[in-house]
Design an enzyme around this catalytic site. Structure first.
Site, PDB file in Angstrom:
ATOM      1  N   GLU A  72      37.671  30.084  37.892  1.00  0.00           N
ATOM      2  CA  GLU A  72      38.198  30.666  39.223  1.00  0.00           C
ATOM      3  C   GLU A  72      37.959  32.283  39.531  1.00  0.00           C
ATOM      4  OE1 GLU A  72      40.114  26.667  39.178  1.00  0.00           O
ATOM      5  OE2 GLU A  72      39.949  28.267  37.495  1.00  0.00           O
ATOM      6  N   THR A  73      38.085  32.627  40.588  1.00  0.00           N
ATOM      7  CA  THR A  73      38.086  33.864  41.047  1.00  0.00           C
ATOM      8  C   THR A  73      39.374  33.968  41.698  1.00  0.00           C
ATOM      9  OG1 THR A  73      35.725  34.381  40.782  1.00  0.00           O
ATOM     10  CG2 THR A  73      37.009  35.865  42.226  1.00  0.00           C
TER      11      THR A  73
END
Length: 269
Positions: A44-45
């Site tokens: 994830e970002t």
């Protein structure tokens, strides 16, 4: 534009789960955030900006895998809180407005962070036909984890079975919206953790997630009931590995872990 890579649920670099963190003045186009997440290519970002008022939160927060936006993410929330506290942008606690409601994170005196998340509503389920073959082990029990988490929680016979899994990721994609959480009780007491897990999320482009905070919103109530203790520690037995301390508080779960920044750079896009 500044971007950090933070290893979450660990107190040392190159362990735990790495997340990208981008702080903004406002959310840009969704497609741009998705392209950045694909470029960063981590589980994830996170993208966050100060809340302008009205939501009751301090910051707006969203999470993207390399292929999709997700409803809940623990490790990227921890990573974002770490960046905000380390930079002096917040003090005491921070409230994030997210798809999963308002999530509050506080920094503790030992440098760890406690995150208040909704507990997943578990529902006993029958193991779907073919799940054992796709996972590579026979389920002891299966739970549906509800809308925010979107996984099947599968208890296996023992810790060594969880550690030895070699799933068929393509086949696993058929069994839930996001993926499968495999778990078992720790084989031996006194090793610093009560249960183990591994998390496989092929439907959001993450075959195996290194350490998954959102999964522990399901693991915490499951093992609290099984072990008779609301205070537990989970070890996610991925190659990178990480510890998540969990405390079940009724319909909420406190997830606690450390984080460390490993990259602080410039995003040219």
């Amino acid at each position: 534009m500044r971007i950090r890579i933070v290893d979450a649920f660990t107190d040392r670099p190159f362990a735990g789960n790495p997340a990208g963190v981008v702080l903004l003045d406002a959310f840009p186009d969704d497609a741009w955030m998705q392209r950045v997440a694909a470029e960063v290519n981590l589980s994830e970002t996170a993208f966050a900006h100060p809340d302008a008022g009205g939501s009751g939160a301090d910051w707006q927060l969203r999470w993207f895998t390399p292929v999709a936006e997700v409803d809940m993410c623990g490790h990227a929330t921890l990573a974002t809180a770490h960046v905000l506290f380390d930079s002096g942008a917040v003090d005491g606690e921070v409230r994030f407005a997210t798809r999963s409601g308002t999530l509050t994170t506080a920094r503790h005196p030992d440098g760890s962070y406690g995150m208040d998340f909704p507990a997943a509503p578990l529902t006993a389920a029958t193991a779907p036909e073919g799940l054992a073959e796709a996972l590579g082990a026979d389920p002891v029990s299966v739970q549906d984890t509800g809308p925010y988490v979107g996984d099947l929680l599968v208890e296996l016979a023992d810790e060594s079975t969880v550690r030895g899994l070699g799933p068929d990721f393509r086949a696993l994609a058929a069994y839930s919206r996001r993926g499968v959480i495999a778990t078992a009780r720790a084989d031996a007491p006194g090793r610093g953790y009560d249960y183990v897990s591994r998390c496989f999320f092929p439907n959001v482009g993450v075959d195996e997630d290194p350490v998954t905070g959102s999964a522990h919103t399901a693991l915490a109530p499951y093992w609290a009931h099984r072990l008779g203790n609301v205070l537990l520690t989970g070890l996610q037995a991925s190659a990178r590995s990480g510890l998540v301390r969990t405390e079940l508080r009724g319909e909420r779960v406190l997830l606690t872990g450390h984080a460390v920044t490993v990259i602080d750079g410039e995003l040219h896009a």
